[in-house]
Design a protein around this motif. Structure first.
Motif, PDB file in Angstrom:
ATOM      1  N   LYS A  96       0.869  -1.183   0.000  1.00  0.00           N
ATOM      2  CA  LYS A  96       0.000   0.000   0.000  1.00  0.00           C
ATOM      3  C   LYS A  96       0.902   1.228   0.000  1.00  0.00           C
ATOM      4  N   ARG A  97       0.758   2.046  -1.027  1.00  0.00           N
ATOM      5  CA  ARG A  97       1.567   3.262  -1.146  1.00  0.00           C
ATOM      6  C   ARG A  97       0.682   4.469  -0.898  1.00  0.00           C
ATOM      7  N   LYS A  98       1.006   5.226   0.106  1.00  0.00           N
ATOM      8  CA  LYS A  98       0.344   6.509   0.345  1.00  0.00           C
ATOM      9  C   LYS A  98       1.179   7.549  -0.376  1.00  0.00           C
ATOM     10  N   LEU A  99       0.581   8.212  -1.319  1.00  0.00           N
ATOM     11  CA  LEU A  99       1.328   9.164  -2.131  1.00  0.00           C
ATOM     12  C   LEU A  99       1.633  10.431  -1.355  1.00  0.00           C
ATOM     13  N   ARG A 100       2.769  11.028  -1.669  1.00  0.00           N
ATOM     14  CA  ARG A 100       3.166  12.314  -1.087  1.00  0.00           C
ATOM     15  C   ARG A 100       3.632  13.221  -2.202  1.00  0.00           C
ATOM     16  N   ILE A 101       3.333  14.484  -2.075  1.00  0.00           N
ATOM     17  CA  ILE A 101       3.791  15.470  -3.053  1.00  0.00           C
ATOM     18  C   ILE A 101       5.319  15.511  -2.980  1.00  0.00           C
ATOM     19  N   PRO A 102       6.002  15.313  -4.103  1.00  0.00           N
ATOM     20  CA  PRO A 102       7.474  15.355  -4.059  1.00  0.00           C
ATOM     21  C   PRO A 102       7.983  16.775  -3.826  1.00  0.00           C
ATOM     22  N   ASP A 103       9.151  16.884  -3.206  1.00  0.00           N
ATOM     23  CA  ASP A 103       9.771  18.193  -2.991  1.00  0.00           C
ATOM     24  C   ASP A 103      10.314  18.752  -4.301  1.00  0.00           C
ATOM     25  N   ILE A 104      10.782  17.853  -5.187  1.00  0.00           N
ATOM     26  CA  ILE A 104      11.348  18.252  -6.467  1.00  0.00           C
ATOM     27  C   ILE A 104      10.778  17.353  -7.560  1.00  0.00           C
ATOM     28  N   VAL A 105      10.389  17.947  -8.685  1.00  0.00           N
ATOM     29  CA  VAL A 105       9.867  17.210  -9.834  1.00  0.00           C
ATOM     30  C   VAL A 105      10.785  17.521 -11.014  1.00  0.00           C
ATOM     31  N   VAL A 106      11.451  16.499 -11.531  1.00  0.00           N
ATOM     32  CA  VAL A 106      12.438  16.699 -12.589  1.00  0.00           C
ATOM     33  C   VAL A 106      12.017  15.979 -13.869  1.00  0.00           C
ATOM     34  N   GLY A 107      11.967  16.747 -14.964  1.00  0.00           N
ATOM     35  CA  GLY A 107      11.836  16.167 -16.289  1.00  0.00           C
ATOM     36  C   GLY A 107      10.474  15.634 -16.700  1.00  0.00           C
ATOM     37  N   ILE A 108       9.435  15.803 -15.881  1.00  0.00           N
ATOM     38  CA  ILE A 108       8.136  15.240 -16.272  1.00  0.00           C
ATOM     39  C   ILE A 108       7.065  16.295 -16.520  1.00  0.00           C
ATOM     40  N   LEU A 109       7.354  17.540 -16.174  1.00  0.00           N
ATOM     41  CA  LEU A 109       6.425  18.639 -16.458  1.00  0.00           C
ATOM     42  C   LEU A 109       7.140  19.668 -17.313  1.00  0.00           C
ATOM     43  N   LYS A 110       6.353  20.466 -18.006  1.00  0.00           N
ATOM     44  CA  LYS A 110       6.896  21.509 -18.865  1.00  0.00           C
ATOM     45  C   LYS A 110       6.632  22.876 -18.228  1.00  0.00           C
ATOM     46  N   CYS A 111       7.635  23.729 -18.233  1.00  0.00           N
ATOM     47  CA  CYS A 111       7.449  25.090 -17.738  1.00  0.00           C
ATOM     48  C   CYS A 111       6.531  25.827 -18.699  1.00  0.00           C
ATOM     49  N   GLN A 112       5.612  26.612 -18.148  1.00  0.00           N
ATOM     50  CA  GLN A 112       4.649  27.355 -18.964  1.00  0.00           C
ATOM     51  C   GLN A 112       5.239  28.619 -19.571  1.00  0.00           C
ATOM     52  N   ASN A 113       6.401  29.018 -19.106  1.00  0.00           N
ATOM     53  CA  ASN A 113       7.047  30.229 -19.608  1.00  0.00           C
ATOM     54  C   ASN A 113       7.769  29.900 -20.924  1.00  0.00           C
ATOM     55  N   PRO A 114       7.291  30.445 -22.045  1.00  0.00           N
ATOM     56  CA  PRO A 114       7.931  30.125 -23.322  1.00  0.00           C
ATOM     57  C   PRO A 114       9.383  30.591 -23.400  1.00  0.00           C
ATOM     58  N   LEU A 115       9.782  31.539 -22.542  1.00  0.00           N
ATOM     59  CA  LEU A 115      11.158  32.036 -22.549  1.00  0.00           C
ATOM     60  C   LEU A 115      12.084  31.251 -21.614  1.00  0.00           C
ATOM     61  N   CYS A 116      11.530  30.313 -20.859  1.00  0.00           N
ATOM     62  CA  CYS A 116      12.345  29.522 -19.921  1.00  0.00           C
ATOM     63  C   CYS A 116      13.406  28.736 -20.700  1.00  0.00           C
ATOM     64  N   ILE A 117      14.574  28.646 -20.122  1.00  0.00           N
ATOM     65  CA  ILE A 117      15.688  27.934 -20.759  1.00  0.00           C
ATOM     66  C   ILE A 117      15.311  26.480 -21.073  1.00  0.00           C
ATOM     67  N   THR A 118      14.457  25.881 -20.251  1.00  0.00           N
ATOM     68  CA  THR A 118      14.079  24.480 -20.479  1.00  0.00           C
ATOM     69  C   THR A 118      13.233  24.310 -21.736  1.00  0.00           C
ATOM     70  N   ASN A 119      12.629  25.396 -22.223  1.00  0.00           N
ATOM     71  CA  ASN A 119      11.843  25.340 -23.454  1.00  0.00           C
ATOM     72  C   ASN A 119      12.647  25.768 -24.674  1.00  0.00           C
ATOM     73  N   ASN A 120      13.864  26.254 -24.482  1.00  0.00           N
ATOM     74  CA  ASN A 120      14.658  26.783 -25.584  1.00  0.00           C
ATOM     75  C   ASN A 120      16.003  26.105 -25.772  1.00  0.00           C
ATOM     76  N   ASP A 121      16.382  25.240 -24.881  1.00  0.00           N
ATOM     77  CA  ASP A 121      17.640  24.499 -24.984  1.00  0.00           C
ATOM     78  C   ASP A 121      17.291  23.030 -25.182  1.00  0.00           C
ATOM     79  N   PRO A 122      17.727  22.416 -26.277  1.00  0.00           N
ATOM     80  CA  PRO A 122      17.379  21.009 -26.528  1.00  0.00           C
ATOM     81  C   PRO A 122      17.809  20.067 -25.397  1.00  0.00           C
TER      82      PRO A 122
END
Length: 158
Positions: A96-122
């Motif tokens: 039984k796994r009780k889920l917890r909000i992670p402190d850090i989320v890496v690589g699975i969501l996209k930043c909504q800011n079109p100017l963010c480096i993560t959206n402009n650097d391959p």
């Protein structure tokens, strides 16, 4: 499924995963996270908007012969923070796994800011830190743009 006087009975699964305490109306987003379209061959039970003493109304997803991985669990946590994941083996809850909000989320969501480096650097990989767990607010580590639970849900459903 068979109908009972006071509700529905969903048959037990022999092996697989049961995700319970999903906020009402979000089970379809959970199926999307899991990549379930209905033609995979696994039996899937989906119950939506059932009464819950704990959260009022809830959804439940049962998937036979499938154990979800950590990335899937993390995404589910971001749209269903109070969900529980039960791993079933031989008709019994083996884990039984009780889920917890992670402190850090890496690589699975996209930043909504079109100017963010993560959206402009391959080679840019998104990284969000948890600012608030109730309500969920995540902040991009690179440009400080914030994501809410609804923003995450929109990303998953798009």
């Amino acid at each position: 499924m068979s109908k009972m006087e006071n509700g529905l009975i969903v048959t037990k699964i022999k092996d697989g995963t049961v995700i319970d305490h999903i906020p009402a109306g979000r089970a379809l987003a959970v199926l999307k996270i899991l990549g379930i379209k209905g033609n995979e061959g696994n039996r899937v039970a989906l119950v939506m908007n059932v009464d819950s003493h704990r959260i009022g109304k809830k959804d439940i997803v049962k998937i036979e012969e499938r154990v979800i991985n950590n990335v899937e669990s993390e995404l589910i946590t971001l749209i269903a923070p109070n969900a529980t994941i039960n791993i079933i083996r031989n008709y019994e809850v083996a884990e039984k796994r009780k889920l917890r909000i992670p402190d850090i989320v890496v690589g699975i969501l996209k930043c909504q800011n079109p100017l963010c480096i993560t959206n402009n650097d391959p080679e840019g990989i998104s990284k969000f830190s948890s600012v608030s767990k109730v309500p969920i607010v995540l902040k991009c580590d690179y440009c400080d743009t914030e994501l809410t639970e609804d923003d995450v849900l929109r990303q998953i459903l798009s």
